[in-house]
Motif scaffolding. Structure first.
Motif, PDB file in Angstrom:
ATOM      1  N   CYS A   1     -52.145 -28.943  56.986  1.00 49.57           N
ATOM      2  CA  CYS A   1     -51.892 -30.260  57.594  1.00 49.57           C
ATOM      3  C   CYS A   1     -50.394 -30.562  57.650  1.00 49.57           C
ATOM      4  O   CYS A   1     -49.900 -31.143  58.618  1.00 49.57           O
ATOM      5  CB  CYS A   1     -52.636 -31.349  56.822  1.00 49.57           C
TER       6      CYS A   1
ATOM      7  N   PHE B   1     -48.414 -33.601  59.502  1.00 49.68           N
ATOM      8  CA  PHE B   1     -48.999 -34.760  58.829  1.00 49.68           C
ATOM      9  C   PHE B   1     -48.453 -34.901  57.410  1.00 49.68           C
ATOM     10  O   PHE B   1     -48.158 -33.903  56.744  1.00 49.68           O
ATOM     11  CB  PHE B   1     -50.530 -34.642  58.779  1.00 49.68           C
TER      12      PHE B   1
ATOM     13  N   MET C   1     -53.989 -28.971  52.565  1.00 55.92           N
ATOM     14  CA  MET C   1     -52.792 -29.799  52.612  1.00 55.92           C
ATOM     15  C   MET C   1     -51.624 -29.048  53.250  1.00 55.92           C
ATOM     16  O   MET C   1     -50.859 -29.599  54.037  1.00 55.92           O
ATOM     17  CB  MET C   1     -52.401 -30.248  51.198  1.00 55.92           C
TER      18      MET C   1
ATOM     19  N   VAL D   1     -60.788 -33.364  58.458  1.00 60.61           N
ATOM     20  CA  VAL D   1     -59.688 -34.302  58.225  1.00 60.61           C
ATOM     21  C   VAL D   1     -59.073 -34.750  59.549  1.00 60.61           C
ATOM     22  O   VAL D   1     -58.824 -35.945  59.766  1.00 60.61           O
ATOM     23  CB  VAL D   1     -58.596 -33.656  57.333  1.00 60.61           C
ATOM     24  N   LEU D   2     -58.827 -33.806  60.439  1.00 58.40           N
ATOM     25  CA  LEU D   2     -58.197 -34.138  61.728  1.00 58.40           C
ATOM     26  C   LEU D   2     -59.061 -35.054  62.583  1.00 58.40           C
ATOM     27  O   LEU D   2     -58.545 -35.824  63.396  1.00 58.40           O
ATOM     28  CB  LEU D   2     -57.867 -32.851  62.497  1.00 58.40           C
TER      29      LEU D   2
ATOM     30  N   VAL E   1     -58.184 -38.606  61.293  1.00 58.37           N
ATOM     31  CA  VAL E   1     -56.803 -39.096  61.414  1.00 58.37           C
ATOM     32  C   VAL E   1     -56.629 -39.925  62.678  1.00 58.37           C
ATOM     33  O   VAL E   1     -57.071 -39.534  63.734  1.00 58.37           O
ATOM     34  CB  VAL E   1     -55.816 -37.908  61.429  1.00 58.37           C
TER      35      VAL E   1
ATOM     36  N   GLU F   1     -48.648 -35.752  53.407  1.00 59.12           N
ATOM     37  CA  GLU F   1     -49.677 -35.546  52.386  1.00 59.12           C
ATOM     38  C   GLU F   1     -50.302 -36.844  51.916  1.00 59.12           C
ATOM     39  O   GLU F   1     -51.512 -36.921  51.697  1.00 59.12           O
ATOM     40  CB  GLU F   1     -49.070 -34.794  51.196  1.00 59.12           C
TER      41      GLU F   1
ATOM     42  N   VAL G   1     -59.921 -28.908  57.050  1.00 57.54           N
ATOM     43  CA  VAL G   1     -58.864 -29.357  57.972  1.00 57.54           C
ATOM     44  C   VAL G   1     -59.463 -29.949  59.238  1.00 57.54           C
ATOM     45  O   VAL G   1     -59.035 -30.993  59.719  1.00 57.54           O
ATOM     46  CB  VAL G   1     -57.921 -28.185  58.309  1.00 57.54           C
TER      47      VAL G   1
ATOM     48  N   ALA H   1     -59.046 -36.268  52.777  1.00 53.24           N
ATOM     49  CA  ALA H   1     -59.576 -34.977  52.347  1.00 53.24           C
ATOM     50  C   ALA H   1     -60.419 -35.110  51.076  1.00 53.24           C
ATOM     51  O   ALA H   1     -61.472 -34.477  50.953  1.00 53.24           O
ATOM     52  CB  ALA H   1     -58.430 -33.991  52.125  1.00 53.24           C
TER      53      ALA H   1
ATOM     54  N   LYS I   1     -50.945 -39.428  53.481  1.00 56.20           N
ATOM     55  CA  LYS I   1     -51.891 -39.948  54.466  1.00 56.20           C
ATOM     56  C   LYS I   1     -53.165 -39.115  54.505  1.00 56.20           C
ATOM     57  O   LYS I   1     -54.271 -39.636  54.671  1.00 56.20           O
ATOM     58  CB  LYS I   1     -51.243 -39.964  55.859  1.00 56.20           C
ATOM     59  N   ILE I   2     -53.005 -37.808  54.328  1.00 55.02           N
ATOM     60  CA  ILE I   2     -54.123 -36.880  54.458  1.00 55.02           C
ATOM     61  C   ILE I   2     -54.952 -36.763  53.183  1.00 55.02           C
ATOM     62  O   ILE I   2     -56.176 -36.626  53.221  1.00 55.02           O
ATOM     63  CB  ILE I   2     -53.595 -35.485  54.858  1.00 55.02           C
TER      64      ILE I   2
END
Length: 221
Positions: A184, A189, A181, A217-218, A221, A191, A214, A198, A193-194
């Motif tokens: 990101c 980004f 987090m 996650v990317l 997105v 938190e 990470v 995650a 949203k991520i």
């Protein structure tokens, strides 16, 4: 390609080290930090293969290794110049200098002139913050008597100690999530949203390191 080495420090002068691995092979590595001879360490390696030679550049963390490799991708910046720059500035300082168009800071290292600094800023401004997604954790290893490691009757002693050390450093899901987090957020980004992405990835996959999380996650997105 060699990406990581661990073993006993046989020599260190703040510019180079020689590491004796458990296999008995000693590797000579460019390394800008002074280490205690006789201690044990783990070093991330960037393996540079040239037409007539091979060179090993060592770094304390995966993030530093990735920064070095990004710098060497810049036109006109060779391994020695990139190494000198990283010896003069931390990875964070290099990131800030590139983002803030700070050529003066980038030219502090021997071999890095105004032209090279300008090229770094031109090539890396949109790429360099992504370096923060890689772990900045160094590999800590216990000191062990070299005689015990060399003892033929106990060939697994060093490997057993390393295995225990790696277990101690294993990041559980909560710590993994916090580190991911933070990375990101540094990339811009939010938190809220991520976090759901995650969490879903952690439920469906076995993730060992924050940078792996990470990266996944990317992709979502």
């Amino acid at each position: 390609m060699i990406g990581f080495l661990r073993g006993e420090v046989l020599f260190s002068d703040g510019y180079e080290i020689i590491i004796n691995t458990v296999s008995g092979v000693g590797y000579q590595i460019y390394f800008s930090h002074l280490l205690s001879e006789g201690s044990y360490t783990g070093v991330f390696i960037s393996h540079i293969v040239k037409e007539a030679s091979e060179e090993l550049y060592g770094f304390k963390s995966l993030r530093d290794k990735k920064m070095f490799e990004l710098l060497t991708s810049v036109k006109g910046v060779g391994p020695k110049s990139a190494f000198n720059l990283m010896a003069a500035l931390s990875t964070t300082q290099i990131i800030d200098a590139v983002i803030n168009d700070d050529k003066k800071s980038l030219t502090k290292a021997p071999g890095v002139g105004a032209k090279a600094a300008s090229q770094m800023i031109l090539d890396l401004t949109k790429k360099i913050e992504k370096i923060k997604m890689y772990s900045n954790r160094s590999i800590q290893m216990p000191n062990v008597e070299s005689e015990a490691i060399a003892n033929f009757e106990q060939p697994l002693l060093f490997e057993e100690i390393v295995e225990v050390q790696e277990t101690v450093h294993e990041i559980h899901d909560n710590a993994l999530m916090q580190e991911a987090m933070l990375a990101c957020k540094e990339l811009g980004f939010k938190e809220d949203k991520i976090m759901p992405i995650a969490s879903k990835i952690l439920e469906q996959n076995t993730i060992q390191k924050a940078e792996q999380l990470v990266h996944l996650v990317l992709k979502e997105v």
